[in-house]
Design a protein around this motif. Sequence first.
Motif, PDB file in Angstrom:
ATOM      1  N   ARG A  79       3.013   5.803  -3.037  1.00  0.00           N
ATOM      2  CA  ARG A  79       4.137   6.596  -3.569  1.00  0.00           C
ATOM      3  C   ARG A  79       4.100   6.655  -5.102  1.00  0.00           C
ATOM      4  NH1 ARG A  79       6.915   3.996   0.657  1.00  0.00           N
ATOM      5  NH2 ARG A  79       7.570   2.330  -0.742  1.00  0.00           N
ATOM      6  N   ASP A  80       3.610   5.583  -5.734  1.00  0.00           N
ATOM      7  CA  ASP A  80       3.639   5.504  -7.203  1.00  0.00           C
ATOM      8  C   ASP A  80       2.460   6.200  -7.878  1.00  0.00           C
ATOM      9  OD1 ASP A  80       5.944   4.091  -6.950  1.00  0.00           O
ATOM     10  OD2 ASP A  80       5.056   2.123  -7.369  1.00  0.00           O
ATOM     11  N   LEU A  81       1.371   6.418  -7.165  1.00  0.00           N
ATOM     12  CA  LEU A  81       0.207   7.055  -7.787  1.00  0.00           C
ATOM     13  C   LEU A  81       0.450   8.567  -7.900  1.00  0.00           C
ATOM     14  CD1 LEU A  81      -2.775   5.204  -6.066  1.00  0.00           C
ATOM     15  CD2 LEU A  81      -2.034   5.028  -8.449  1.00  0.00           C
ATOM     16  N   PRO A  82       0.316   9.122  -9.123  1.00  0.00           N
ATOM     17  CA  PRO A  82       0.598  10.554  -9.306  1.00  0.00           C
ATOM     18  C   PRO A  82      -0.445  11.460  -8.643  1.00  0.00           C
ATOM     19  CG  PRO A  82      -0.086   9.552 -11.381  1.00  0.00           C
ATOM     20  CD  PRO A  82       0.006   8.460 -10.370  1.00  0.00           C
ATOM     21  N   GLN A  83      -1.697  11.008  -8.531  1.00  0.00           N
ATOM     22  CA  GLN A  83      -2.731  11.870  -7.965  1.00  0.00           C
ATOM     23  C   GLN A  83      -2.726  11.873  -6.427  1.00  0.00           C
ATOM     24  OE1 GLN A  83      -3.269   9.152  -9.818  1.00  0.00           O
ATOM     25  NE2 GLN A  83      -5.091   8.051  -9.201  1.00  0.00           N
ATOM     26  N   VAL A  84      -1.932  11.015  -5.809  1.00  0.00           N
ATOM     27  CA  VAL A  84      -1.864  10.973  -4.349  1.00  0.00           C
ATOM     28  C   VAL A  84      -0.598  11.695  -3.912  1.00  0.00           C
ATOM     29  CG1 VAL A  84      -1.699   9.473  -2.321  1.00  0.00           C
ATOM     30  CG2 VAL A  84      -3.089   8.777  -4.272  1.00  0.00           C
ATOM     31  N   ALA A  85      -0.793  12.620  -2.981  1.00  0.00           N
ATOM     32  CA  ALA A  85       0.359  13.387  -2.490  1.00  0.00           C
ATOM     33  C   ALA A  85       1.318  12.450  -1.768  1.00  0.00           C
ATOM     34  CB  ALA A  85      -0.117  14.502  -1.567  1.00  0.00           C
ATOM     35  N   ASP A  86       2.601  12.556  -2.145  1.00  0.00           N
ATOM     36  CA  ASP A  86       3.604  11.700  -1.504  1.00  0.00           C
ATOM     37  C   ASP A  86       3.973  12.310  -0.152  1.00  0.00           C
ATOM     38  OD1 ASP A  86       5.344   9.632  -1.185  1.00  0.00           O
ATOM     39  OD2 ASP A  86       6.966  10.550  -2.335  1.00  0.00           O
ATOM     40  N   ARG A  87       3.867  11.524   0.857  1.00  0.00           N
ATOM     41  CA  ARG A  87       4.225  11.983   2.195  1.00  0.00           C
ATOM     42  C   ARG A  87       4.833  10.810   2.945  1.00  0.00           C
ATOM     43  NH1 ARG A  87       0.498   9.815   5.588  1.00  0.00           N
ATOM     44  NH2 ARG A  87      -1.524   9.313   4.732  1.00  0.00           N
ATOM     45  N   LEU A  97       0.832  -1.211   0.000  1.00  0.00           N
ATOM     46  CA  LEU A  97       0.000   0.000   0.000  1.00  0.00           C
ATOM     47  C   LEU A  97       0.866   1.261   0.000  1.00  0.00           C
ATOM     48  CD1 LEU A  97      -2.864  -0.959   2.482  1.00  0.00           C
ATOM     49  CD2 LEU A  97      -3.047  -0.548   0.004  1.00  0.00           C
ATOM     50  N   GLU A  98       1.931   1.254   0.775  1.00  0.00           N
ATOM     51  CA  GLU A  98       2.835   2.407   0.791  1.00  0.00           C
ATOM     52  C   GLU A  98       3.508   2.595  -0.561  1.00  0.00           C
ATOM     53  OE1 GLU A  98       3.697   4.908   3.237  1.00  0.00           O
ATOM     54  OE2 GLU A  98       1.682   4.158   3.693  1.00  0.00           O
TER      55      GLU A  98
END
Length: 183
Positions: free
Chosen positions: A142-150, A137-138
């Motif tokens: 990290r790989d999805l462009p629409q999800v903010a990487d944190r 899931l992590e």
Amino acid sequence: MDAKDSHQEALPSSVHEHVGTLSEFYARHEEELTPAQRFIERISVFLGSPAYVAGNLAFVVLWIAWNLAAPELGFSQWDEPPFFWLQGLIALNAFIISTTVLIRQNRMSTLASQHAHLDLQVNLLADEKTSKIIQLLEQLRRDLPQVADRTDPEAEELAKPTDTEAVLSIIEASSERLNCEKK
């Protein structure tokens, strides 16, 4: 359709498989019993029944009543007070009960140990699977462009599989505080 069938249909097939596996485990365990062990098991179950306790109490009461009333009725006493023979029978009864219970308890202890080992293995496997799911899931997050990487320190910590050696060392080191016996 009765309630039992509807409950069984509501359960996933994996539950039925697990129940079948457990049934096979118990069947194998029963097959391994020697005839002597099987006999002791039956005796132990009988000796632990309320009917046996009631029968013993009735026997003791009748024994005492007979031996107290026999001279008044013109019969001889089998056992004069303080009922030496009754005490011997009760001691023999206690010996037989304690021995059969200990034999059965040893078998049940072995079975409980196997259950505990199985529980530990399943829990360790579940921990590994959960850690892997968190890692995936992590990685997906990290790989999805629409999800903010944190960064999520808690997820990073949970993604690590449990070090069972370290946990066992901590348990052994703190066994006195945890009121565990050290053997």
